[in-house]
Design a protein around this motif. Sequence first.
Motif, PDB file in Angstrom:
ATOM      1  N   THR A  97     -82.008 -21.692 -84.400  1.00  0.00           N
ATOM      2  CA  THR A  97     -80.622 -21.328 -84.058  1.00  0.00           C
ATOM      3  C   THR A  97     -79.830 -22.410 -84.312  1.00  0.00           C
ATOM      4  OG1 THR A  97     -80.969 -21.866 -81.684  1.00  0.00           O
ATOM      5  CG2 THR A  97     -81.402 -19.761 -82.477  1.00  0.00           C
ATOM      6  N   ALA A  98     -78.150 -22.350 -84.007  1.00  0.00           N
ATOM      7  CA  ALA A  98     -77.339 -23.464 -84.146  1.00  0.00           C
ATOM      8  C   ALA A  98     -77.607 -24.375 -82.779  1.00  0.00           C
ATOM      9  CB  ALA A  98     -75.955 -22.849 -83.800  1.00  0.00           C
ATOM     10  N   TRP A  99     -77.841 -23.739 -81.759  1.00  0.00           N
ATOM     11  CA  TRP A  99     -78.181 -24.496 -80.440  1.00  0.00           C
ATOM     12  C   TRP A  99     -79.367 -25.380 -80.861  1.00  0.00           C
ATOM     13  CZ3 TRP A  99     -76.571 -27.562 -76.830  1.00  0.00           C
ATOM     14  CH2 TRP A  99     -77.329 -27.758 -75.660  1.00  0.00           C
ATOM     15  N   GLU A 100     -80.465 -24.917 -81.224  1.00  0.00           N
ATOM     16  CA  GLU A 100     -81.766 -25.627 -81.482  1.00  0.00           C
ATOM     17  C   GLU A 100     -81.479 -26.766 -82.480  1.00  0.00           C
ATOM     18  OE1 GLU A 100     -85.147 -22.290 -80.697  1.00  0.00           O
ATOM     19  OE2 GLU A 100     -84.160 -22.448 -82.630  1.00  0.00           O
ATOM     20  N   LYS A 101     -80.648 -26.395 -83.449  1.00  0.00           N
ATOM     21  CA  LYS A 101     -80.574 -27.582 -84.521  1.00  0.00           C
ATOM     22  C   LYS A 101     -79.694 -28.764 -83.829  1.00  0.00           C
ATOM     23  CE  LYS A 101     -79.821 -24.190 -88.268  1.00  0.00           C
ATOM     24  NZ  LYS A 101     -78.891 -23.616 -89.298  1.00  0.00           N
ATOM     25  N   THR A 102     -78.888 -28.433 -82.947  1.00  0.00           N
ATOM     26  CA  THR A 102     -78.173 -29.457 -82.282  1.00  0.00           C
ATOM     27  C   THR A 102     -79.171 -30.267 -81.202  1.00  0.00           C
ATOM     28  OG1 THR A 102     -75.895 -28.146 -82.180  1.00  0.00           O
ATOM     29  CG2 THR A 102     -76.262 -30.093 -80.523  1.00  0.00           C
ATOM     30  N   ARG A 103     -79.920 -29.443 -80.567  1.00  0.00           N
ATOM     31  CA  ARG A 103     -81.073 -30.270 -79.765  1.00  0.00           C
ATOM     32  C   ARG A 103     -81.936 -31.004 -80.443  1.00  0.00           C
ATOM     33  NH1 ARG A 103     -83.927 -26.019 -77.178  1.00  0.00           N
ATOM     34  NH2 ARG A 103     -84.919 -27.657 -76.205  1.00  0.00           N
ATOM     35  N   TRP A 213     -70.841 -23.538 -88.728  1.00  0.00           N
ATOM     36  CA  TRP A 213     -71.116 -23.924 -87.384  1.00  0.00           C
ATOM     37  C   TRP A 213     -72.078 -25.143 -87.298  1.00  0.00           C
ATOM     38  CZ3 TRP A 213     -70.362 -24.699 -82.700  1.00  0.00           C
ATOM     39  CH2 TRP A 213     -71.264 -24.993 -81.676  1.00  0.00           C
ATOM     40  N   ALA A 217     -71.599 -28.675 -85.577  1.00  0.00           N
ATOM     41  CA  ALA A 217     -72.307 -29.303 -84.655  1.00  0.00           C
ATOM     42  C   ALA A 217     -73.013 -30.580 -84.878  1.00  0.00           C
ATOM     43  CB  ALA A 217     -73.370 -28.235 -83.969  1.00  0.00           C
TER      44      ALA A 217
END
Length: 236
Positions: A97-103, A213, A217
């Motif tokens: 997910t976009a959040w997992e990629k960022t993390r 996105w 990010a």
Amino acid sequence: MKVVMLELCQERTQLLTVQKQDALTLPQAFAAWRTGASTPFQAAYCYLLGQIGDALEVMPGEEFRVALQEASKVDAKVLLGDRRLHITLARVWAALTAWEKTRLVWMFVHSGLTISQIKQELEDDIESLKETDAMTAAIKEMGIEFPALLAPLIYERDLFMVKQLRSLPPKWTRVVAVVGAGHLPGMRQHWDDDIDLEDICKVPENTPSRIKWGRLAATALLTGSCLYYGTVARRR
């Protein structure tokens, strides 16, 4: 006929001739992504591996270079048995997910920035990481944080390499596969399974919104990391 299969693809054959080189810097990793030479994941991952290798004074791919040398001594044919790198990286990136990629990108970057602080711990653990159980445990531990990462990065490649080995001509009766310890359990488990290569080799198509996105990010993340790196460097 004697055959040695390596856990490499055509895109990673430079490991067979790699010489001592400086570790990739964070600005270089950022530039590689900005120019389209790599995804944010690939840039951050290469940066982290470079920092670890530099800290431990270990060159990546040593096991493959030794295998190549030994194969030449017995006149064995060398085969590349891993899925192409760009397919693996594309499937890894699409699975998150976009959040997992960022993390994940931040985790790689932050670990690279602080690698000198845990150098001794890495040196103490490096021998245990060569054991199958320890390596598998480390991979599973990472899967707790990013469960979607395991299938494209580990399990699908297990299947691909099993299929490659099973597809060798019957006349090639003496075969040695040089693969990472973390792949052995999965390869043993799925040795007799039906494997659809087409399915695990598809390159996912991202929608425009996800691409937009993901780049936004990653830009914010890597720019912030560069500023942090520059601040730390000035304090020194």
